[in-house]
Write a protein that holds these residues in place. Sequence first.
Motif, short mmCIF file in Angstrom:
data_model
loop_
_atom_site.label_atom_id
_atom_site.label_comp_id
_atom_site.label_asym_id
_atom_site.label_seq_id
_atom_site.Cartn_x
_atom_site.Cartn_y
_atom_site.Cartn_z
N VAL A 35 -0.63 -5.23 3.48
CA VAL A 35 -1.06 -4.32 2.42
C VAL A 35 -2.57 -4.13 2.44
N VAL A 36 -3.31 -5.23 2.61
CA VAL A 36 -4.78 -5.13 2.64
C VAL A 36 -5.24 -4.30 3.85
N THR A 37 -4.61 -4.52 5.01
CA THR A 37 -4.96 -3.75 6.21
C THR A 37 -4.68 -2.27 5.99
N TRP A 38 -3.53 -1.96 5.41
CA TRP A 38 -3.19 -0.56 5.11
C TRP A 38 -4.19 0.05 4.14
N GLN A 39 -4.56 -0.71 3.11
CA GLN A 39 -5.48 -0.19 2.09
C GLN A 39 -6.86 0.09 2.67
N LEU A 40 -7.37 -0.81 3.51
CA LEU A 40 -8.70 -0.62 4.09
C LEU A 40 -8.71 0.52 5.11
N GLU A 41 -7.62 0.68 5.83
CA GLU A 41 -7.55 1.78 6.79
C GLU A 41 -7.44 3.12 6.08
N LYS A 42 -6.82 3.13 4.90
CA LYS A 42 -6.74 4.37 4.13
C LYS A 42 -8.12 4.81 3.63
N ARG A 43 -9.03 3.85 3.48
CA ARG A 43 -10.38 4.18 3.03
C ARG A 43 -11.23 4.82 4.13
N ARG A 44 -10.87 4.60 5.38
CA ARG A 44 -11.69 5.10 6.48
C ARG A 44 -11.61 6.62 6.55
N LYS A 102 6.71 1.84 0.34
CA LYS A 102 6.33 1.65 -1.06
C LYS A 102 6.78 0.29 -1.60
N LYS A 103 7.91 -0.18 -1.13
CA LYS A 103 8.41 -1.48 -1.59
C LYS A 103 7.48 -2.61 -1.13
N ILE A 104 6.95 -2.48 0.07
CA ILE A 104 6.02 -3.49 0.57
C ILE A 104 4.72 -3.45 -0.23
N ALA A 106 4.34 -2.45 -3.36
CA ALA A 106 4.62 -3.01 -4.69
C ALA A 106 4.75 -4.52 -4.62
N LEU A 107 5.41 -5.02 -3.58
CA LEU A 107 5.56 -6.46 -3.41
C LEU A 107 4.21 -7.14 -3.20
N GLY A 108 3.34 -6.49 -2.43
CA GLY A 108 2.01 -7.05 -2.20
C GLY A 108 1.21 -7.17 -3.49
N LEU A 109 1.31 -6.16 -4.36
CA LEU A 109 0.59 -6.20 -5.64
C LEU A 109 1.14 -7.31 -6.54
N LYS A 110 2.45 -7.47 -6.54
CA LYS A 110 3.05 -8.55 -7.34
C LYS A 110 2.58 -9.91 -6.82
N MET A 111 2.52 -10.06 -5.51
CA MET A 111 2.08 -11.34 -4.92
C MET A 111 0.62 -11.62 -5.22
N ALA A 112 -0.21 -10.56 -5.21
CA ALA A 112 -1.63 -10.74 -5.52
C ALA A 112 -1.82 -11.21 -6.95
N LEU A 113 -1.08 -10.60 -7.89
CA LEU A 113 -1.14 -11.02 -9.29
C LEU A 113 -0.60 -12.45 -9.45
N VAL A 179 -4.38 -4.53 -4.38
CA VAL A 179 -4.29 -5.86 -3.78
C VAL A 179 -5.65 -6.36 -3.29
N TYR A 180 -6.41 -5.51 -2.64
CA TYR A 180 -7.68 -5.94 -2.05
C TYR A 180 -8.65 -6.47 -3.10
N ASP A 181 -8.85 -5.72 -4.18
CA ASP A 181 -9.79 -6.14 -5.22
C ASP A 181 -9.29 -7.38 -5.95
N ILE A 182 -7.99 -7.49 -6.15
CA ILE A 182 -7.44 -8.65 -6.86
C ILE A 182 -7.60 -9.92 -6.03
N ILE A 183 -7.30 -9.83 -4.74
CA ILE A 183 -7.42 -11.02 -3.87
C ILE A 183 -8.88 -11.44 -3.71
N LYS A 184 -9.77 -10.46 -3.66
CA LYS A 184 -11.19 -10.74 -3.45
C LYS A 184 -11.82 -11.47 -4.64
#
Length: 204
Positions: A35-44, A102-104, A106-113, A179-184
């Motif tokens: 999820v973090v890799t996907w999120q950072l690549e979306k920012r590029r 989308k399920k992955i 959502a699961l990543g955000l739940k895991m981060a929390l 996920v990225y901001d929560i984990i950081k």
Amino acid sequence: MKVKVQTLDAKASGDIELNDGVFAVEPRADILHRVVTWQLEKRRATARGTRERSDVARSGKKLGRQKGGGVARHGDRRAPVFIGGGKAHGARVRDFNPSLNKKIRALGLKMALSSHAKAGSLIILDGFQVAKTKELKGHFETLGVGKRTLVIDGDAGEAFRSGRNLPGVDLLPAVGANVYDIIKADTLVLTRDAVEKLEARFNG
């Protein structure tokens, strides 16, 4: 899972029942990494493609004879050595937007929390209303937050203006939780309103 609720003055303000399906999911490093890799690549942002030799609109006529002219041999004026010619080895448009289920996500955000709830670095506030930056800084010191703190409220209200100048403090509305901001963050601070909106986001 029952968690204590505090005020900004670190005083008890009752309890809140957190949904185990959101805040008690066992974290998995592989899911969080995806999820973090996907999120950072979306920012590029991709580079603007430059016009190469085949893209430049110039004459394709050969400049002169192949031999005997005493100068370099050129096929046309599109060559990179000429002003107005094509760019040699220029930037190309690349796709940095990979897809992720989308399920992955959502699961990543739940895991981060859940990772903050499991580590004990989750603070639930009754509300987030404050007027001055200096006052807010004192509240964070009283709460005993870590070096890097993420505050998530239901909406981006006026109180967010107080904390945007504080070093090591990030503020997000519930809709912007990621996920990225929560984990950081070393400490995750949620308001009652944010908890309700996050749980409704998954249950809706």
